[in-house]
Design a protein around this motif. Structure first.
Motif, PDB file in Angstrom:
ATOM      1  N   ARG A   1       0.826  -1.211   0.000  1.00  0.00           N
ATOM      2  CA  ARG A   1       0.000   0.000   0.000  1.00  0.00           C
ATOM      3  C   ARG A   1       0.869   1.272   0.000  1.00  0.00           C
ATOM      4  NH1 ARG A   1      -3.379  -1.856   3.211  1.00  0.00           N
ATOM      5  NH2 ARG A   1      -2.333  -1.303   5.159  1.00  0.00           N
ATOM      6  N   VAL A   2       1.891   1.302   0.858  1.00  0.00           N
ATOM      7  CA  VAL A   2       2.708   2.519   0.916  1.00  0.00           C
ATOM      8  C   VAL A   2       3.576   2.659  -0.336  1.00  0.00           C
ATOM      9  CG1 VAL A   2       2.698   2.589   3.442  1.00  0.00           C
ATOM     10  CG2 VAL A   2       4.561   1.392   2.252  1.00  0.00           C
ATOM     11  N   LEU A   3       4.016   1.524  -0.905  1.00  0.00           N
ATOM     12  CA  LEU A   3       4.788   1.595  -2.138  1.00  0.00           C
ATOM     13  C   LEU A   3       3.924   2.118  -3.285  1.00  0.00           C
ATOM     14  CD1 LEU A   3       6.954  -1.663  -2.126  1.00  0.00           C
ATOM     15  CD2 LEU A   3       7.745   0.699  -1.888  1.00  0.00           C
ATOM     16  N   SER A   4       2.700   1.632  -3.363  1.00  0.00           N
ATOM     17  CA  SER A   4       1.785   2.083  -4.414  1.00  0.00           C
ATOM     18  C   SER A   4       1.568   3.582  -4.316  1.00  0.00           C
ATOM     19  CB  SER A   4       0.449   1.351  -4.294  1.00  0.00           C
ATOM     20  OG  SER A   4      -0.466   1.814  -5.268  1.00  0.00           O
ATOM     21  N   ARG A   5       1.378   4.059  -3.099  1.00  0.00           N
ATOM     22  CA  ARG A   5       1.157   5.487  -2.898  1.00  0.00           C
ATOM     23  C   ARG A   5       2.416   6.290  -3.243  1.00  0.00           C
ATOM     24  NH1 ARG A   5      -0.813   5.118   1.919  1.00  0.00           N
ATOM     25  NH2 ARG A   5       1.124   5.456   3.068  1.00  0.00           N
ATOM     26  N   ALA A   6       3.579   5.773  -2.848  1.00  0.00           N
ATOM     27  CA  ALA A   6       4.828   6.502  -3.102  1.00  0.00           C
ATOM     28  C   ALA A   6       5.143   6.609  -4.586  1.00  0.00           C
ATOM     29  CB  ALA A   6       5.983   5.813  -2.378  1.00  0.00           C
ATOM     30  N   LEU A   7       4.766   5.584  -5.362  1.00  0.00           N
ATOM     31  CA  LEU A   7       5.103   5.567  -6.780  1.00  0.00           C
ATOM     32  C   LEU A   7       4.099   6.328  -7.650  1.00  0.00           C
ATOM     33  CD1 LEU A   7       6.318   1.865  -7.167  1.00  0.00           C
ATOM     34  CD2 LEU A   7       7.702   3.940  -6.936  1.00  0.00           C
ATOM     35  N   GLN A   8       3.009   6.797  -7.043  1.00  0.00           N
ATOM     36  CA  GLN A   8       1.995   7.506  -7.818  1.00  0.00           C
ATOM     37  C   GLN A   8       2.165   9.029  -7.798  1.00  0.00           C
ATOM     38  OE1 GLN A   8      -1.854   6.190  -6.465  1.00  0.00           O
ATOM     39  NE2 GLN A   8      -1.551   4.084  -7.173  1.00  0.00           N
ATOM     40  N   VAL A   9       3.149   9.525  -7.078  1.00  0.00           N
ATOM     41  CA  VAL A   9       3.356  10.970  -7.030  1.00  0.00           C
ATOM     42  C   VAL A   9       4.011  11.445  -8.321  1.00  0.00           C
ATOM     43  CG1 VAL A   9       3.558  10.921  -4.519  1.00  0.00           C
ATOM     44  CG2 VAL A   9       5.620  10.745  -5.929  1.00  0.00           C
TER      45      VAL A   9
ATOM     46  N   GLN B   1      10.589  -3.637 -12.862  1.00  0.00           N
ATOM     47  CA  GLN B   1      11.784  -4.460 -12.728  1.00  0.00           C
ATOM     48  C   GLN B   1      12.780  -3.859 -11.732  1.00  0.00           C
ATOM     49  OE1 GLN B   1      13.502  -4.975 -16.613  1.00  0.00           O
ATOM     50  NE2 GLN B   1      11.684  -5.948 -17.473  1.00  0.00           N
ATOM     51  N   VAL B   2      13.376  -4.749 -10.946  1.00  0.00           N
ATOM     52  CA  VAL B   2      14.481  -4.405 -10.045  1.00  0.00           C
ATOM     53  C   VAL B   2      15.720  -5.106 -10.576  1.00  0.00           C
ATOM     54  CG1 VAL B   2      15.398  -4.641  -7.697  1.00  0.00           C
ATOM     55  CG2 VAL B   2      12.957  -4.173  -8.018  1.00  0.00           C
TER      56      VAL B   2
ATOM     57  N   ALA C   1       8.680  -5.940  -1.177  1.00  0.00           N
ATOM     58  CA  ALA C   1       8.859  -4.917  -2.212  1.00  0.00           C
ATOM     59  C   ALA C   1       9.260  -5.563  -3.535  1.00  0.00           C
ATOM     60  CB  ALA C   1       9.905  -3.904  -1.771  1.00  0.00           C
ATOM     61  N   LEU C   2      10.214  -6.503  -3.475  1.00  0.00           N
ATOM     62  CA  LEU C   2      10.694  -7.142  -4.701  1.00  0.00           C
ATOM     63  C   LEU C   2       9.564  -7.871  -5.418  1.00  0.00           C
ATOM     64  CD1 LEU C   2      13.245  -7.833  -6.412  1.00  0.00           C
ATOM     65  CD2 LEU C   2      13.409  -9.922  -5.056  1.00  0.00           C
ATOM     66  N   THR C   3       8.789  -8.647  -4.658  1.00  0.00           N
ATOM     67  CA  THR C   3       7.730  -9.436  -5.294  1.00  0.00           C
ATOM     68  C   THR C   3       6.552  -8.570  -5.732  1.00  0.00           C
ATOM     69  OG1 THR C   3       6.890  -9.955  -3.069  1.00  0.00           O
ATOM     70  CG2 THR C   3       8.350 -11.558  -4.089  1.00  0.00           C
ATOM     71  N   TRP C   4       6.223  -7.545  -4.951  1.00  0.00           N
ATOM     72  CA  TRP C   4       5.119  -6.666  -5.336  1.00  0.00           C
ATOM     73  C   TRP C   4       5.470  -5.877  -6.589  1.00  0.00           C
ATOM     74  CZ3 TRP C   4       4.545  -1.335  -5.854  1.00  0.00           C
ATOM     75  CH2 TRP C   4       3.241  -0.887  -6.064  1.00  0.00           C
ATOM     76  N   LEU C   5       6.687  -5.365  -6.655  1.00  0.00           N
ATOM     77  CA  LEU C   5       7.115  -4.625  -7.844  1.00  0.00           C
ATOM     78  C   LEU C   5       7.061  -5.527  -9.077  1.00  0.00           C
ATOM     79  CD1 LEU C   5      10.123  -2.701  -6.270  1.00  0.00           C
ATOM     80  CD2 LEU C   5       8.018  -1.655  -7.144  1.00  0.00           C
ATOM     81  N   ALA C   6       7.516  -6.781  -8.909  1.00  0.00           N
ATOM     82  CA  ALA C   6       7.485  -7.714 -10.033  1.00  0.00           C
ATOM     83  C   ALA C   6       6.051  -7.960 -10.501  1.00  0.00           C
ATOM     84  CB  ALA C   6       8.149  -9.027  -9.640  1.00  0.00           C
ATOM     85  N   SER C   7       5.107  -8.027  -9.542  1.00  0.00           N
ATOM     86  CA  SER C   7       3.708  -8.269  -9.910  1.00  0.00           C
ATOM     87  C   SER C   7       3.117  -7.101 -10.690  1.00  0.00           C
ATOM     88  CB  SER C   7       2.872  -8.520  -8.655  1.00  0.00           C
ATOM     89  OG  SER C   7       2.676  -7.325  -7.913  1.00  0.00           O
TER      90      SER C   7
END
Length: 362
Positions: free
Chosen positions: A252-260, A288-289, A278-284
């Motif tokens: 949830r916080v990653l999604s919010r941080a990346l939408q700014v 890419q990391v 973070a690694l698995t959520w970003l991949a989903s």
């Protein structure tokens, strides 16, 4: 609860017999032995193992016969004065043994083994009231029931630290001391580690980073956040993202941080679990990391070695830390309230493959 001494993982029944004998000889248990449930908790073994050990001790004549609903009576036994002087260390923790992070489990096991080699022992106690605001009365009762040469305070609150300090009880804070606390302590230098991580990102061209932190108000986390802010480089910005300890909270916080409008190009995790999520959520999400975003963790754990790409970060050597802890405890028990040496541990850098130089925008 890890007993004092503790049985090894070999022949548990015979080793429980040995441990119970030692604790009876030291005078810790007199007249009556603790009940089976208590013994199983203290020695971290099953009740079946305890029953077999008690049967053997009864055959040897140390214990009286079992009576329904009654604790076993200890028969006359010579007190071993040498055993009574052994180094018995209590470890106060916020969680039970099986709930602690793997590096800490390894560290505790090494401390226990080191103490055992010296004729000492380690006892882990995780009381449910440990993090309460006013634990004074319960602490007093606990220390009466569990006499130890010294204590290790793991993730201890200001109230716990102040209680030990005011009563001058020999102890070592395994973590950060709270303001106004003058007790010996040992922990990773999270501030310096975080600043080093931020410096790595800066040299790779990153100017915006998100720091993942747990909601718990931990002094080590505060130090890590300050360490990132210590990077005094023009244009570098870091936002603190507070998550609730769950995978969905991190997502949830990653999604919010990346939408700014100007999202971070790098993520700094203060916990290994955050890095994995973070690694698995970003991949989903098809991110890419490290191709699209870089990732680094301040606290690496062995399970991260199985992820692809390997996450860059920092790790400590449980063996080395255990030696530092034991050495300082010996000095504290010997009457030195301020054992020498730096209170800060410098972790090893894990190179990994989750960091990349920021590609300039076309």
């Amino acid at each position: 609860m890890l007993g004092a001494p503790m049985p090894s993982r070999g022949n548990l029944v015979l080793d429980c017999v040995r441990v119970i004998k030692l604790r009876v000889e030291s005078g810790e248990w007199q007249q009556l032995l603790p009940g089976e449930r208590r013994l199983a908790t203290v020695l971290q073994v099953g009740r079946d193992t305890i029953r077999l050990a008690l049967q053997e001790l009864e055959r040897e004549g140390l214990l009286g016969s079992a009576e329904a609903g009654s604790r076993r009576r200890i028969r006359s036994v010579a007190t071993n004065h040498a055993a009574s002087r052994t180094l018995r260390i209590g470890l106060l923790a916020h969680r039970r043994l099986e709930q602690l992070p793997q590096p800490l489990l390894l560290e505790i096991d090494r401390i226990r083994s080191t103490l055992a080699d010296k004729g000492g022992s380690l006892e882990l106690i995780a009381p449910p009231w440990y993090e309460q605001k006013n634990p004074a009365n319960r602490l007093a009762t606990l220390l009466d029931e569990e006499p130890c040469s010294a204590w290790i305070l793991l993730r201890s609150s200001a109230a716990v630290q102040e209680w030990f300090m005011q009563r001058r009880i020999p102890c070592l804070i395994r973590g950060y001391p709270h303001p106004g606390i003058s007790l010996p302590h040992l922990d990773v230098d999270w501030r310096a580690t975080a600043r080093h991580a931020a410096g790595q990102l800066w040299r790779l061209g990153h100017r915006r980073a998100a720091i993942l932190v747990p909601a718990d108000p931990l002094k080590g986390v505060e130090a890590a956040v300050q360490g990132v802010k210590d990077l005094d480089e023009d244009g570098f910005e870091a936002t603190t993202q507070v998550e609730d300890g769950s995978p969905s909270g991190v997502a949830r916080v990653l999604s919010r941080a990346l939408q700014v409008k100007n999202p971070p190009t790098a993520i700094i995790a203060t916990r290994a679990r955050q890095a994995a999520t973070a690694l698995t959520w970003l991949a989903s999400k098809g991110i890419q990391v490290p191709g699209h975003i870089s990732l680094i963790t301040l606290a690496s754990e062995p399970f991260l070695d199985h992820l692809v790409p390997e996450i860059s970060g920092y790790r400590t050597d449980p063996d080395a830390v255990a030696k530092l802890v034991t050495r300082r405890l010996e000095r504290i028990v010997g009457g030195d309230p301020s054992p020498g040496g730096s209170p800060w541990i410098s972790p090893e850098v894990v190179k990994g493959a989750s960091l990349a130089r920021l590609k300039p925008k076309p």
